[in-house]
Each structure stands twice: as structure tokens, then as C-alpha cells.
Design a protein around this motif. Structure first.
Motif, mmCIF file in Angstrom:
data_model
loop_
_atom_site.group_PDB
_atom_site.id
_atom_site.type_symbol
_atom_site.label_atom_id
_atom_site.label_comp_id
_atom_site.label_asym_id
_atom_site.label_seq_id
_atom_site.Cartn_x
_atom_site.Cartn_y
_atom_site.Cartn_z
ATOM 1 N N ARG A 134 0.852 -1.192 0.000
ATOM 2 C CA ARG A 134 0.000 0.000 0.000
ATOM 3 C C ARG A 134 0.889 1.244 0.000
ATOM 4 O O ARG A 134 1.889 1.307 0.716
ATOM 5 N N MET A 135 0.507 2.219 -0.819
ATOM 6 C CA MET A 135 1.226 3.486 -0.886
ATOM 7 C C MET A 135 0.203 4.615 -0.853
ATOM 8 O O MET A 135 -0.903 4.470 -1.363
ATOM 9 N N VAL A 136 0.580 5.739 -0.229
ATOM 10 C CA VAL A 136 -0.315 6.886 -0.112
ATOM 11 C C VAL A 136 0.357 8.141 -0.656
ATOM 12 O O VAL A 136 1.588 8.225 -0.706
ATOM 13 N N ARG A 137 -0.480 9.098 -1.067
ATOM 14 C CA ARG A 137 0.039 10.378 -1.556
ATOM 15 C C ARG A 137 -0.852 11.495 -1.059
ATOM 16 O O ARG A 137 -2.065 11.464 -1.213
ATOM 17 N N ASN A 138 -0.215 12.486 -0.456
ATOM 18 C CA ASN A 138 -0.887 13.690 -0.013
ATOM 19 C C ASN A 138 -1.125 14.559 -1.243
ATOM 20 O O ASN A 138 -0.199 14.819 -2.004
ATOM 21 N N LEU A 139 -2.332 15.032 -1.446
ATOM 22 C CA LEU A 139 -2.644 15.815 -2.640
ATOM 23 C C LEU A 139 -2.488 17.316 -2.450
ATOM 24 O O LEU A 139 -2.831 18.087 -3.337
ATOM 25 N N THR A 140 -1.927 17.727 -1.317
ATOM 26 C CA THR A 140 -1.686 19.156 -1.128
ATOM 27 C C THR A 140 -0.374 19.587 -1.779
ATOM 28 O O THR A 140 -0.102 20.770 -1.907
ATOM 29 N N GLU A 141 0.435 18.606 -2.204
ATOM 30 C CA GLU A 141 1.704 18.898 -2.888
ATOM 31 C C GLU A 141 1.458 19.185 -4.358
ATOM 32 O O GLU A 141 0.429 18.826 -4.915
ATOM 33 N N LYS A 142 2.428 19.778 -5.018
ATOM 34 C CA LYS A 142 2.302 20.128 -6.421
ATOM 35 C C LYS A 142 2.450 18.888 -7.303
ATOM 36 O O LYS A 142 3.519 18.305 -7.401
ATOM 37 N N ILE A 143 1.381 18.488 -7.948
ATOM 38 C CA ILE A 143 1.349 17.270 -8.752
ATOM 39 C C ILE A 143 2.187 17.411 -10.022
ATOM 40 O O ILE A 143 2.813 16.474 -10.479
ATOM 41 N N GLU A 144 2.258 18.590 -10.598
ATOM 42 C CA GLU A 144 2.943 18.797 -11.871
ATOM 43 C C GLU A 144 4.448 18.533 -11.799
ATOM 44 O O GLU A 144 5.110 18.363 -12.814
#
Length: 155
Positions: A134-144
Motif C-alpha cells: 500500500r502506498m499513499v500520496r498527499n494531494l496538497t503537494e504540487k502534482i505537476e
């Protein structure tokens, strides 16, 4: 022509989605059809990535923020289709109000997802006979800012 990603509808894009997942997961990785097709097909938001107007990859996200069934056809690997797809899904999730997303990465794809801003969350486990984590990603970071090599697939 370059890559582009669009939202897909399970009902209208069924054939393209199934063809890609059949080739990658069932034929190539020997996942059983019973494990591949599940109860989330009709409720998840699906995506298709195209190269030269041909669908070469797919993925989906559930309402709970789980990204899955990411698959890129062998002939399109190395073109950046997986990264393009992942960025699009993360942008979609953020626009829908998700603060974070998660996925079950095949173990060999961990470096791809780490470079894409995902972090390991938990212990390795088997899914459809393939080692995952399982892996997670915070979406407050810059995706680009994500830049990394192409994964083979992620369930």
C-alpha cells in the motif's frame, strides 16, 4: 501525436478498458479473470490514456480515493503514459476534494510511485498472486512536479 488522458465511462468505454486490462493483467501477468473484474467497475471513475488516438492505458479511482487497475500496454511503455495517467487521476481526485489518495502498488513499481510522491504505508502483501504494498500520496503537494520512469502496471 502526443499523449492525452480523458475521463472514461465504464458503460461506453467498456471495450477499450477491458481490452487493455485483459492484455496487461490477465494475459501478461496471469491474473485470474475472477480477481480482475470486481464490484467497483460500475461505481469507480475510470480513465483512458491515448497515444496517436489509440487507447494505450487505463486506470480508475474509487470514491474512497483508491487508485487502481492502472495498466499500460507493453507497446506504449516508456512513452510516459503511466505518469501522464497518474498525474491526471491525482488532479481529478484533488478537484473532487480528496486530500490524499492511495493504491496497492506491485512491488517492482515502488520506485515509480515514490518518485511520483507516494510513500509506502504498511507491510507487503499478496494480491491476485502478485506481491503488492500500500502506498499513499498527499494531494496538497504540487502534482505537476512529478517526473519518473514508466511503471508496468498497478492493481
Amino acid at each position: 501525436m502526443g499523449l492525452f488522458v480523458r475521463l472514461a465511462d465504464w458503460q461506453t468505454d467498456f471495450k477499450a478498458i477491458r481490452k487493455i486490462r485483459q492484455e496487461v493483467f490477465i494475459d501478461e501477468q496471469q491474473v485470474s479473470p475472477e480477481d480482475e473484474w470486481d464490484e467497483h467497475e460500475e461505481t469507480a471513475q475510470h480513465f483512458l490514456v491515448f497515444h496517436s488516438d489509440k487507447a494505450v492505458g487505463t486506470g480508475r479511482i474509487t470514491g474512497e480515493g483508491k487508485i487502481g487497475r492502472m495498466a499500460v500496454l507493453k507497446k506504449a511503455r516508456g512513452l510516459g503514459a503511466g505518469l501522464e495517467l497518474l498525474q491526471f487521476i491525482c488532479k481529478f481526485a484533488r478537484a473532487e476534494g480528496q486530500k490524499s489518495v492511495y493504491l496497492n502498488a506491485q512491488r517492482h513499481a515502488i520506485p515509480f510511485y515514490e518518485k511520483a510522491g507516494f510513500s509506502v504505508d504498511g507491510e507487503p502483501f499478496m494480491e491476485a498472486g502478485i506481491p503488492h504494498i500500500r502506498m499513499v500520496r498527499n494531494l496538497t503537494e504540487k502534482i505537476e512536479d512529478i517526473v519518473s520512469p514508466e511503471p508496468d502496471s498497478t492493481r
